[in-house]
Write a protein that holds these residues in place. Structure first.
Motif, PDB file in Angstrom:
ATOM      1  N   TRP A   1       0.635  -2.907  11.836  1.00  0.00           N
ATOM      2  CA  TRP A   1      -0.419  -3.926  11.989  1.00  0.00           C
ATOM      3  C   TRP A   1      -0.002  -5.195  11.269  1.00  0.00           C
ATOM      4  O   TRP A   1      -0.555  -6.259  11.513  1.00  0.00           O
ATOM      5  CB  TRP A   1      -1.772  -3.414  11.484  1.00  0.00           C
TER       6      TRP A   1
ATOM      7  N   VAL B   1      -8.998  -8.080   4.230  1.00  0.00           N
ATOM      8  CA  VAL B   1      -9.581  -6.821   3.764  1.00  0.00           C
ATOM      9  C   VAL B   1     -10.921  -7.078   3.086  1.00  0.00           C
ATOM     10  O   VAL B   1     -11.837  -6.250   3.170  1.00  0.00           O
ATOM     11  CB  VAL B   1      -8.627  -6.016   2.860  1.00  0.00           C
TER      12      VAL B   1
ATOM     13  N   GLY C   1      -6.886   0.993  -6.592  1.00  0.00           N
ATOM     14  CA  GLY C   1      -6.389  -0.379  -6.447  1.00  0.00           C
ATOM     15  C   GLY C   1      -5.868  -0.924  -7.754  1.00  0.00           C
ATOM     16  O   GLY C   1      -4.833  -1.599  -7.804  1.00  0.00           O
TER      17      GLY C   1
ATOM     18  N   LEU D   1      -2.456   0.332  -8.249  1.00  0.00           N
ATOM     19  CA  LEU D   1      -1.471  -0.309  -7.377  1.00  0.00           C
ATOM     20  C   LEU D   1      -1.210  -1.747  -7.779  1.00  0.00           C
ATOM     21  O   LEU D   1      -0.163  -2.303  -7.480  1.00  0.00           O
ATOM     22  CB  LEU D   1      -1.967  -0.269  -5.929  1.00  0.00           C
TER      23      LEU D   1
ATOM     24  N   ASP E   1       3.323   0.206  -8.916  1.00  0.00           N
ATOM     25  CA  ASP E   1       3.404  -0.009  -7.476  1.00  0.00           C
ATOM     26  C   ASP E   1       4.824   0.189  -6.942  1.00  0.00           C
ATOM     27  O   ASP E   1       5.008   0.608  -5.799  1.00  0.00           O
ATOM     28  CB  ASP E   1       2.922  -1.408  -7.113  1.00  0.00           C
TER      29      ASP E   1
ATOM     30  N   HIS F   1       4.507   2.062  -3.687  1.00  0.00           N
ATOM     31  CA  HIS F   1       4.489   1.211  -2.495  1.00  0.00           C
ATOM     32  C   HIS F   1       4.985   1.985  -1.276  1.00  0.00           C
ATOM     33  O   HIS F   1       5.946   2.743  -1.360  1.00  0.00           O
ATOM     34  CB  HIS F   1       5.365  -0.012  -2.717  1.00  0.00           C
TER      35      HIS F   1
ATOM     36  N   HIS G   1      -5.562   4.754  -0.684  1.00  0.00           N
ATOM     37  CA  HIS G   1      -6.299   3.635  -1.291  1.00  0.00           C
ATOM     38  C   HIS G   1      -7.052   2.834  -0.240  1.00  0.00           C
ATOM     39  O   HIS G   1      -8.255   2.643  -0.318  1.00  0.00           O
ATOM     40  CB  HIS G   1      -5.329   2.738  -2.065  1.00  0.00           C
ATOM     41  N   PHE G   2      -6.334   2.374   0.770  1.00  0.00           N
ATOM     42  CA  PHE G   2      -7.035   1.413   1.631  1.00  0.00           C
ATOM     43  C   PHE G   2      -7.927   2.096   2.653  1.00  0.00           C
ATOM     44  O   PHE G   2      -8.884   1.491   3.122  1.00  0.00           O
ATOM     45  CB  PHE G   2      -6.080   0.386   2.240  1.00  0.00           C
TER      46      PHE G   2
ATOM     47  N   ARG H   1       4.968   6.507   3.895  1.00  0.00           N
ATOM     48  CA  ARG H   1       4.122   6.337   5.069  1.00  0.00           C
ATOM     49  C   ARG H   1       4.973   5.904   6.252  1.00  0.00           C
ATOM     50  O   ARG H   1       6.121   5.503   6.102  1.00  0.00           O
ATOM     51  CB  ARG H   1       3.011   5.318   4.768  1.00  0.00           C
TER      52      ARG H   1
HETATM   53  C1  HEM Z   1      -9.823  -3.759  -7.664  1.00  0.00           C
HETATM   54  C2  HEM Z   1      -9.573  -4.016  -6.464  1.00  0.00           C
HETATM   55  C3  HEM Z   1      -8.241  -3.823  -5.726  1.00  0.00           C
HETATM   56  C4  HEM Z   1      -6.974  -3.838  -6.170  1.00  0.00           C
HETATM   57  C5  HEM Z   1      -6.538  -4.062  -7.575  1.00  0.00           C
HETATM   58  C6  HEM Z   1      -6.101  -3.584  -5.042  1.00  0.00           C
HETATM   59  C7  HEM Z   1      -4.725  -3.526  -5.082  1.00  0.00           C
HETATM   60  C8  HEM Z   1      -3.906  -3.246  -4.020  1.00  0.00           C
HETATM   61  C9  HEM Z   1      -2.480  -3.282  -4.038  1.00  0.00           C
HETATM   62  C10 HEM Z   1      -1.653  -3.628  -5.237  1.00  0.00           C
HETATM   63  C11 HEM Z   1      -2.016  -2.950  -2.819  1.00  0.00           C
HETATM   64  C12 HEM Z   1      -0.568  -2.898  -2.355  1.00  0.00           C
HETATM   65  C13 HEM Z   1      -0.011  -1.557  -2.466  1.00  0.00           C
HETATM   66  C14 HEM Z   1       1.321  -1.441  -1.828  1.00  0.00           C
HETATM   67  O1  HEM Z   1       1.467  -1.712  -0.617  1.00  0.00           O
HETATM   68  O2  HEM Z   1       2.273  -1.071  -2.538  1.00  0.00           O
HETATM   69  C15 HEM Z   1      -3.148  -2.721  -2.004  1.00  0.00           C
HETATM   70  C16 HEM Z   1      -3.077  -2.365  -0.677  1.00  0.00           C
HETATM   71  C17 HEM Z   1      -4.153  -2.449   0.152  1.00  0.00           C
HETATM   72  N1  HEM Z   1      -5.457  -2.718  -0.218  1.00  0.00           N
HETATM   73 FE1  HEM Z   1      -6.146  -2.943  -2.101  1.00  0.00          FE
HETATM   74  N2  HEM Z   1      -6.852  -3.417  -3.938  1.00  0.00           N
HETATM   75  C18 HEM Z   1      -8.159  -3.582  -4.319  1.00  0.00           C
HETATM   76  C19 HEM Z   1      -9.227  -3.558  -3.506  1.00  0.00           C
HETATM   77  C20 HEM Z   1      -9.132  -3.500  -2.149  1.00  0.00           C
HETATM   78  C21 HEM Z   1     -10.219  -3.740  -1.275  1.00  0.00           C
HETATM   79  C22 HEM Z   1     -11.629  -4.094  -1.702  1.00  0.00           C
HETATM   80  C23 HEM Z   1      -9.743  -3.588  -0.038  1.00  0.00           C
HETATM   81  C24 HEM Z   1     -10.445  -3.721   1.262  1.00  0.00           C
HETATM   82  C25 HEM Z   1     -11.666  -3.787   1.482  1.00  0.00           C
HETATM   83  C26 HEM Z   1      -8.356  -3.248  -0.114  1.00  0.00           C
HETATM   84  C27 HEM Z   1      -7.537  -3.022   0.976  1.00  0.00           C
HETATM   85  C28 HEM Z   1      -6.190  -2.786   0.910  1.00  0.00           C
HETATM   86  C29 HEM Z   1      -5.345  -2.558   2.047  1.00  0.00           C
HETATM   87  C30 HEM Z   1      -5.768  -2.580   3.513  1.00  0.00           C
HETATM   88  C31 HEM Z   1      -4.064  -2.325   1.575  1.00  0.00           C
HETATM   89  C32 HEM Z   1      -2.814  -1.901   2.348  1.00  0.00           C
HETATM   90  C33 HEM Z   1      -2.303  -2.778   3.386  1.00  0.00           C
HETATM   91  C34 HEM Z   1      -1.046  -2.196   4.020  1.00  0.00           C
HETATM   92  O3  HEM Z   1      -0.023  -2.125   3.365  1.00  0.00           O
HETATM   93  O4  HEM Z   1      -1.103  -1.851   5.210  1.00  0.00           O
HETATM   94  N3  HEM Z   1      -8.007  -3.196  -1.417  1.00  0.00           N
HETATM   95  N4  HEM Z   1      -4.297  -2.905  -2.751  1.00  0.00           N
END
Ligand code: HEM
Ligand SMILES: [Cu+2]
Lengths: 182, 546
Positions: B150, B281, B392, B395, B401, B405, B413-414, B475
């Motif tokens: 995506w 997101v 999150g 990560l 991470d 990752h 997580h997501f 993944r």
């Molecule tokens: C405290 C809040 C959050 C933190 C610190 C956080 C942190 C992270 C980090 C560092 C990654 C990257 C991980 C990687 O690919 O190695 C990640 C991936 C992701 N996060 Fe979060 N996140 C938080 C909240 C959210 C929220 C609220 C959403 C959506 C509503 C979200 C959706 C996603 C998605 C969709 C990915 C993956 C995208 C992909 O690689 O396809 N995250 N998050």
């Protein structure tokens, strides 16, 4: 369509306000679009193989855009014959700008190295996207200015000025970034 | 509806309508249809992960290009997870929460007769519909749909012929996304204009329900973040068709031949993509946050605790979501100093998120809770938001991470925080506003059963993925067991897939309840939940017809 119709029927200041909000917001979105393109350009030009090429056409394009902007300005300030003159200047200069910009894009695409040369590619990209916006923005300006009886409304003039000035400022910024940066 | 409605006929009343309520329901129904497709794709992905040499007899007959004697081809697996992610994120969740609920409710909640620009609004729906069709059509092209994720990372997405999905499928993907962005932009302009300029006189911004506030921020996020994907997509299209090399690096070899051009930067795409991707997101998260806050208010009988701080928290979350995109790129070779900066901004987002969590706790504390179906879904969102927020924060730290990752941990997580919270938001909203939409209540018993099953199987599906990720399961891999160290995870993966199947089956309850209640649900009366917000002071459609 609906906005113009309701504005001219005096369907209320709320809808005029709503239109302003929407137009300003879409200019915000356009700004972000160009900010993204420009940041890509700034990154790319920092690479070792970057070779810009000087040219004179940007001055011509800028002149047309400034005349177009000036035309709206005159039309907004004056009424009667001067207003008509302003609109004519706007129409003519916009047409020349579009033709000129398309000509430039064609010439960089067929120049030596063509679009594989990063500088040429960015010229085509930035100008091309600007042309698309100029067409949409110009169409919008014409639409809000459509004269009905007593001439365009203040609201319509305000919107047309905003949009054409914005597009001109954008072109100035693009030309400066492509040719003025050292 | 405006006068003369009867004479205008069914087509203009229900199909080409300019009424925001009809448009909202059109969005909702289309998104539900897309959800069926997206869900089916997810099951195929999961089956392949659990049982890599499984024979797919029925599906291989429908989409023969993806299978080899019933065995899924690796590149088709890539196409499946690409289309699953794209469809769910944009065409299901964004469309349902924002196009669906947003259109239906904003005018009612601000006390306006309709959206500011009804024609633009209808246009936005029709463009969305066309973009959905284009996206789906790519399944039926000879080389199949896009297969670069995506996130559409180049060079895979930039070089025609890199894999099957890099051909026509990737072009259709880009065209569909461009149309989707256009539709979303038109919608966003309408939302902003309506909320800012068409509020009923005397209704202040600080009186608005938090759902409408969420729509306000979502519109701003969309208007300012999507252009960066537009820019990237234009450049990608030029790379594919006009001979430019914005994203194509030097020195690539494709089937034994050197690739023309080069000198571009695939990392540049990642920056542009994630500058949209992270705000996106939150675009999915904010509506659920708003709905949860509003429902906590309704079902505890007192306005949510800390209303003003909820608004400021949403504002901060929205603003900061533009400053954290680098956390998706910690392993892209970025400077460790830059990485630390992104780690700091990312961790800071936890502050406004924490404010929301504490306000929610305070809203529930010592209150009599009415545990209706919508309230259960809101509590479910609360749970998912906390669970997913905690992972999150892990990560967001560079050091952690780098290990996690692109593993199943990120998938966990997501799916928990974004996919889950947004999906639960759709269910919360449908159950809560069903009486407003259709004049009848949904069945509570079925609703509660559906909630409990979904809640349990949702966690059963996604929680173990944390563990798999910690043990190194990457993944987007066609056959995990080609690596010896992953062989011990086979039974865990089978468990996850069975949980996913159970999760899918549980959704039948929802569809049964939805369609049954349309015809047979208890009549709702004007304000069945005794809610204080404006949308319930409108006459319900059933009465209006009577
Ligand atoms: C405290 C809040 C959050 C933190 C610190 C956080 C942190 C992270 C980090 C560092 C990654 C990257 C991980 C990687 O690919 O190695 C990640 C991936 C992701 N996060 Fe979060 N996140 C938080 C909240 C959210 C929220 C609220 C959403 C959506 C509503 C979200 C959706 C996603 C998605 C969709 C990915 C993956 C995208 C992909 O690689 O396809 N995250 N998050
Ligand atoms: Cu992110």
């Amino acid at each position: 369509m609906r906005v113009a119709a309701s504005v001219s029927q005096g369907r209320g200041p709320a809808l005029e306000n709503a239109t302003r909000v929407a137009v300003v917001a879409s200019l915000g979105a356009t700004t972000m679009l160009f900010a993204s393109l420009v940041s890509a350009y700034l990154v790319r030009r920092s690479f070792a193989d970057w070779r810009p090429s000087p040219a004179l056409w940007p001055l011509g394009l800028l002149a047309f855009a400034l005349i177009a902007s000036g035309g709206v300005e005159i039309a907004a300030r004056d009424a009667g014959a001067r207003r008509r003159l302003g609109f004519q200047a706007l129409a003519l200069a916009s047409g020349l700008y579009l033709a000129g910009a398309l000509g430039v894009i064609g010439s960089v695409a067929s120049a030596e190295g063509g679009l594989q040369m990063p500088f040429n590619a960015f010229v085509a990209l930035l100008l091309g996207v600007h042309v698309v916006h100029a067409i949409v923005g110009g169409g919008f300006a014409i639409w809000v200015l459509r004269v009905e009886g007593s001439g365009p409304s203040d609201h319509g003039l305000w919107l047309a000025r905003l949009v054409t000035h914005f597009l001109t400022a954008l072109l100035c910024a693009i030309v400066f970034l492509l040719f003025g940066l050292q | 509806m405006s006068g003369g409605g009867e004479s205008r006929g069914i087509l203009s009343r229900y199909v080409f309508s300019l009424d925001h309520r009809v448009i909202g329901l059109q969005y909702l129904m289309t998104a539900m249809g897309m959800a069926l497709v997206g869900g089916l794709l997810a099951l195929l992905v999961r089956m392949q992960i659990a049982w890599p040499s499984h024979e797919f007899r029925a599906v291989s007959r429908l989409l023969p290009q993806g299978f080899d004697e019933g065995i899924m081809k690796p590149e088709f697996y890539a196409a499946l997870f690409t289309m699953h992610g794209t469809i769910m994120i944009f065409f299901v969740l964004s469309a349902a929460l924002i196009g669906g609920f947003g259109n239906y409710l904003i005018p009612l909640q601000v006390g306006a007769r309709d959206m500011a620009f009804p024609r633009l609004n209808a246009l936005s729906y029709w463009i969305y519909l066309v973009s959905s069709v284009v996206m789906l059509a790519s399944f039926f092209t000879p080389s199949g749909p896009a297969a670069s994720g995506w996130t559409a990372y180049p060079p895979l997405s930039a070089l025609k012929g890199a894999i099957a999905g890099s051909n026509l499928g990737q072009d259709l993907w880009l065209v569909a996304m461009a149309l989707f962005i256009l539709s979303f932009t038109l919608g966003g302009l309408n939302f902003l204009a309506t909320i800012v300029a068409l509020r009923r006189p005397g209704l202040l911004m600080m009186d608005l329900p938090l759902f409408t506030w969420a729509m306000f921020f979502v519109a701003i996020l969309g208007l300012l973040a999507f252009p960066s994907l537009t820019a990237a997509s234009i450049m990608l299209l030029l790379d594919r068709h006009a001979g430019t090399s914005f994203f194509i690096p030097t020195g690539l070899v494709l089937s034994g031949e050197a690739v023309q051009g080069g000198g571009g930067s695939p990392i540049l795409w990642q920056h542009l993509f994630w500058f949209l991707g992270h705000p996106e997101v939150y675009i999915l998260m904010l509506p659920s946050l708003g709905i949860t806050s509003d429902l906590f208010g309704v079902f505890t009988g007192r306005r949510v605790f800390g209303y003003a701080s909820m608004v400021y928290a949403m504002a901060l979350i929205s603003g900061m979501s533009f400053l954290v995109w680098g956390h998706h790129m910690f392993v892209s070779g970025m400077s460790p100093f830059l990485g630390s900066a992104f780690a700091v901004t990312t961790t800071l987002i936890a502050v406004p998120s924490g404010v929301k969590v504490f306000n929610w706790i305070a809203s529930l504390w010592n209150r009599p809770l009415r545990l209706t179906t919508p309230m259960l879904w809101a509590l479910g969102i609360f749970s998912l938001f906390v669970t997913g927020g905690l992972s999150g924060i892990w990560l967001g730290q560079t050091q952690i991470d780098i290990q996690l990752h692109d593993t199943a941990f990120v998938v966990a997580h997501f799916h928990i925080i974004m996919a889950g919270a947004a999906l639960f938001g759709v269910f919360a909203g449908v159950h809560y506003w069903f009486p407003l939409f259709f004049g009848r209540l949904m069945n509570e018993r079925l609703g509660i059963a559906h909630f409990l099953l979904t809640f349990v199987f949702y966690y059963a599906t996604f929680f173990p993925m944390h563990l798999a990720g910690l043990q190194g399961q990457v993944r987007r891999v066609y056959d995990p067991y080609q690596y010896d160290y992953l062989k011990p995870l086979a039974s865990m993966n089978a468990f996850i897939t069975w949980a996913a199947v159970a999760l899918a089956i549980s959704q039948i309850l929802f569809f049964v309840n939805f369609f049954w209640s349309l015809k047979k649900g208890n009549p709702a009366g004007p304000n069945p939940w005794t809610a204080p917000t404006l949308e319930w002071s409108e006459p319900a459609p059933a009465e209006e017809n009577a």
